[in-house]
Design a protein around this motif. Structure first.
Motif, PDB file in Angstrom:
ATOM      1  N   ASP A  28       0.825  -1.208   0.000  1.00 31.06           N
ATOM      2  CA  ASP A  28       0.000   0.000   0.000  1.00 31.06           C
ATOM      3  C   ASP A  28       0.862   1.262   0.000  1.00 31.06           C
ATOM      4  N   ASN A  31       2.105   2.464  -3.513  1.00 28.98           N
ATOM      5  CA  ASN A  31       1.116   3.117  -4.365  1.00 28.98           C
ATOM      6  C   ASN A  31       0.588   4.408  -3.760  1.00 28.98           C
ATOM      7  N   THR A  32       1.135   4.844  -2.606  1.00 28.11           N
ATOM      8  CA  THR A  32       0.638   6.047  -1.942  1.00 28.11           C
ATOM      9  C   THR A  32       1.282   7.280  -2.550  1.00 28.11           C
ATOM     10  N   THR A  55       4.791   9.247  -9.344  1.00 30.08           N
ATOM     11  CA  THR A  55       4.143  10.332 -10.093  1.00 30.08           C
ATOM     12  C   THR A  55       4.333  10.183 -11.592  1.00 30.08           C
ATOM     13  N   MET A  58       0.824  10.575 -13.327  1.00 31.20           N
ATOM     14  CA  MET A  58      -0.048  11.419 -12.521  1.00 31.20           C
ATOM     15  C   MET A  58      -0.362  12.704 -13.286  1.00 31.20           C
ATOM     16  N   CYS A  79     -11.744  15.246 -10.312  1.00 31.80           N
ATOM     17  CA  CYS A  79     -10.588  15.379 -11.194  1.00 31.80           C
ATOM     18  C   CYS A  79     -10.881  16.281 -12.386  1.00 31.80           C
ATOM     19  N   CYS A 136      -4.478  12.999 -10.018  1.00 34.54           N
ATOM     20  CA  CYS A 136      -5.392  11.958 -10.487  1.00 34.54           C
ATOM     21  C   CYS A 136      -4.663  11.001 -11.410  1.00 34.54           C
ATOM     22  N   THR A 140      -9.211   9.077 -11.269  1.00 33.45           N
ATOM     23  CA  THR A 140      -9.370   8.807  -9.835  1.00 33.45           C
ATOM     24  C   THR A 140      -8.379   9.655  -9.067  1.00 33.45           C
ATOM     25  N   GLN A 141      -8.904  10.353  -8.070  1.00 36.08           N
ATOM     26  CA  GLN A 141      -8.047  11.224  -7.274  1.00 36.08           C
ATOM     27  C   GLN A 141      -7.257  10.392  -6.279  1.00 36.08           C
ATOM     28  N   ARG A 142      -5.923  10.583  -6.300  1.00 37.74           N
ATOM     29  CA  ARG A 142      -5.038   9.889  -5.355  1.00 37.74           C
ATOM     30  C   ARG A 142      -4.571  10.795  -4.213  1.00 37.74           C
ATOM     31  N   ALA A 143      -4.455  12.089  -4.465  1.00 40.02           N
ATOM     32  CA  ALA A 143      -4.025  13.029  -3.428  1.00 40.02           C
ATOM     33  C   ALA A 143      -4.567  14.405  -3.781  1.00 40.02           C
TER      34      ALA A 143
END
Length: 722
Positions: A28, A31-32, A55, A58, A79, A136, A140-143
């Motif tokens: 995990d 992939n953060t 990134t 990203m 996004c 994104c 999909t939003q990651r941060a």
């Protein structure tokens, strides 16, 4: 209860559960993607943050968020991109880090009353909004990064001038110093209520705290002697007979009266680097003028300017120089002047005679880099080892000139291979020599006698296959310490005629060296002998290589090797630590009033000393560790002795102290009054001249006693007796 159940599990099962949880946590983490920081409060038009993680794929989106009308919370993440006044840029730092920059694309100028420009701030609080930057992947939003922007408008003076002109009004009856607290040009001074540069918004900030008296308003406070200030309650006994009636405008802060006009301020000194003007080609070379290439640019060689090395320093015509530049080398050089190619150095130079001169480059490869590299100064790593090939160590230019032009240029480039296992100091040398003519000539030290400050010329016999032979010139040197002062990095200084000097270097000696005293003595002897490779010395400053009468053999005082050496386990005796050169010169004549001196003899001798390791002061490592070394001095010196031309008898103390009685330096010589009876009279034997002199003295005394003066004295005495 759950904790109890976990503790009751078997150890093998418990280890498997822990390993599974750690594996899931690591997967995990890879992939953060996070923003650092994730929340920023912006008070200015620029914001920066870091995006950490994977990134590679990203995308960054920007939108303005606002609280929900029903729940009051911020809008859900999205996004989708939205048009804002902010410009978003990204800068890739490494594989797992991206720097995100946001800049406000909006003017922060406060709008005026009748301002038609929409790109301004209608209120002092110009920007008050929340911006979200979303990172994104595939929608999909990651941060996300939240930015709370609270930016006020910039307050500019209302009467800002344009250009460099300052217009003064007609101040015949108005003081130039009407607002003495206005100290800053085109800026509002805090608490200065009379400052015309302060806007209404500025004045509201300190309207109740204005500076008092003449430093806060148009008119200074009235002094106590003004009649309008005193009142009946606090009036002194001399009031109102001695008070002064004067308008308040008459005060010492009015300044000078000036009839206003437009003034152009003079340019003051600037600390900014000046822009160099383009080179102006010349039609003739004079001493000190720069040399130009064919493209009308300066011909440059690294030189020292104000104590620092400058790579692009122009070369001056007929100005010889020799410099050494120290560079801290951490990695292999890739650019000039430490990394050069013959094609880059073979440039074309104007000869100002209707043609050109091409630099002819010859390479010289050196293996011993002790004269160019000093000891390490910074430890990097034991595994770091770089091999730098073809590093430029020296550039020696020779310019041949005739009249006011250059006929030929030669360059000797010295290169070598530098091995780096730590940071070292690399000393590169650059020189330029101007020679008159088209060929290399020997540099003389005088014509014919030696001149003070010129090198002493040494020589070695070069006997070819035929019967004849010639003497090849070489130098006679002293130590010239460089770098850390060790003998391995020391250079050599040529002995200069007439200059007594002493120099030396330091030789590291360990306990292992002290146990082999014979090898240590041979090593020091070899170091000292390398200073004087010559066996002859030239008598005059312009000797002939084919005439042996122009040369004198150098006398070497041999060391007494048969003497018993008192060597111990920690000391060695008989070390030739000091080499002394003694030169005898003689003035053989004069040319145009200048004395011409020749060298009549040169002797080289040694001073023997004992070297022993010192282990006192709490430091016993040199006596225990065989590789631990101490530094011992190896010195050299030269002394010049000038023999006088006339070697007559020495002068007496009377002749030295009483020069007025010296017959050689005065027209009147009192000692010559009795010259016939002195030893300097050589016309006849001394006994005869002495006898004749005594007879003359006897006759002189008899004549004085029998002459008229004594006769009168006897008559006067007889009369007195009667």
């Amino acid at each position: 209860m759950a904790n109890v159940l976990v503790l009751l599990l078997p150890p093998s099962v418990l280890r498997k559960i822990i390993c599974f949880l750690l594996f899931m946590s690591l997967a995990d983490t890879q992939n953060t993607v996070v923003f650092q920081p994730s929340y920023v409060t912006a008070n200015g038009p620029a914001v920066s943050a870091l995006l950490l993680g994977n990134t590679s794929e990203m995308s960054l989106n920007l939108r303005i968020v606002s609280p929900s009308n029903t729940t009051g919370s911020i809008d859900s993440p999205s996004c989708e991109d939205e048009a804002t006044h902010w410009t978003l840029t990204r800068e890739q730092i490494d594989e797992t880090a991206v720097r995100v920059h946001l800049r406000l694309d909006k003017s922060l100028r406060l709008c005026g009353d009748n301002d038609s420009d929409t790109d301004c701030c209608p209120k002092p609080l110009c920007v008050l909004e929340t911006i979200r930057v979303s990172a994104c992947v595939d929608g999909t939003q990651r941060a996300s990064l939240l930015i709370q922007a609270k930016i006020h408008a910039l307050l500019f003076p209302e009467n800002m001038g344009n250009g460099n002109e300052t217009a003064f009004p007609n101040n015949t009856y108005q003081s130039l110093g009407s607002c003495p607290c206005d100290l800053t040009f085109r800026a509002c001074d805090v608490r200065c209520c009379c400052d015309k540069d302060c806007s209404n918004e500025d004045l509201k900030l300190f309207a109740s705290n204005c500076l008092l008296g003449p430093f806060g308003g148009q008119v200074s406070l009235a002094p106590d002697y003004q009649c309008s200030v005193q009142s009946a309650e606090n009036a002194p006994d001399w009031f109102p007979f001695l008070c002064v009636n004067s308008p308040p405008e008459n005060n010492p802060f009015l300044g000078l009266f000036y009839r206003g006009d437009t003034i152009m301020p003079a340019s003051g000194p600037s600390f900014q680097s000046s822009v160099l003007s383009a080179p102006v080609p010349i039609s003739i070379y004079t001493q000190g003028s720069p040399i130009f290439r064919m493209d009308d640019q300066y011909f440059t060689i690294p030189q020292k300017v104000l104590g620092s090395c400058v790579n692009g320093a122009p070369v001056a015509f007929l100005k010889n120089f020799r410099v050494g530049c120290v560079t801290l080398l951490r990695s292999c050089p890739t650019e000039s002047p430490l990394k050069t190619l013959p094609s880059d150095l073979s440039v074309t130079v104007k000869n100002v005679q209707g043609g050109d001169a091409v630099v002819s480059v010859t390479d010289e490869v050196v293996v011993d880099l002790s004269h160019f590299i000093s000891n390490a100064v910074m430890f990097l790593s034991k595994d770091v080892r770089l091999v730098c090939e073809n590093v430029t160590l020296a550039l020696d230019y020779t310019f041949y000139w005739t009249g006011s032009g250059i006929t030929n240029i030669t360059l000797r480039r010295t290169v070598g291979t530098v091995t780096l296992n730590n940071t070292v100091e690399l000393t590169t040398r650059y020189s330029a020599v101007f020679l008159n003519g088209d060929f290399m000539r020997e540099t003389n030290s005088g014509n014919p006698g030696y001149q003070d400050g010129r090198p002493v010329i040494g020589g070695n016999m070069d006997t070819p296959d035929n019967d004849g032979g010639s003497i090849q010139r070489t130098s006679i040197n002293l130590w010239k310490p460089e770098g850390d002062g060790s003998c391995s990095s020391a250079a050599k200084n040529t002995v200069l005629f007439g200059y007594n000097s002493t120099s030396g270097c330091l030789l590291p000696v360990s306990r292992h060296n002290v146990t082999q005293c014979n090898l240590l003595r041979e090593a020091v002897t070899f170091l000292q002998a390398a200073l004087i490779p010559a066996t002859y010395v030239a008598k005059s400053g312009n000797p002939d290589a084919l005439t042996t009468a122009d040369w004198v053999n150098i006398s070497f005082v041999t060391l007494n090797s048969s003497a018993a050496m008192e060597d111990t386990e920690s000391s060695c005796s008989g070390i030739p630590s000091h080499q002394h050169i003694r030169v005898w010169s003689l003035a053989t004549g004069a040319v145009d009033g200048s004395p011409q001196r020749e060298i009549v003899a040169l002797q080289v001798s040694y001073v023997l000393s004992s070297w022993s390791l010192v282990c006192g002061g709490g430091d016993v490592s040199p006596c225990l560790d065989p590789m631990e070394s101490q530094l011992f001095p190896v010195t050299s010196s030269v002394t010049f002795t000038d023999n006088p031309v006339n070697t007559g008898p020495p002068k007496t103390r009377f002749q030295i102290n009483f020069t007025e009685y010296d017959c050689d330096r005065n027209d009147v010589c009192w000692p010559e009054l009795a010259f016939p009876i002195t030893k300097y009279y050589t016309g006849e034997p001394y006994s005869q001249s002495l006898a004749k002199g005594l007879i003359l003295v006897f006759f002189f005394i008899a004549a004085s006693l029998l002459g008229t003066p004594w006769k009168q004295i006897r008559q006067a005495w007889s009369c007195a007796a009667l």
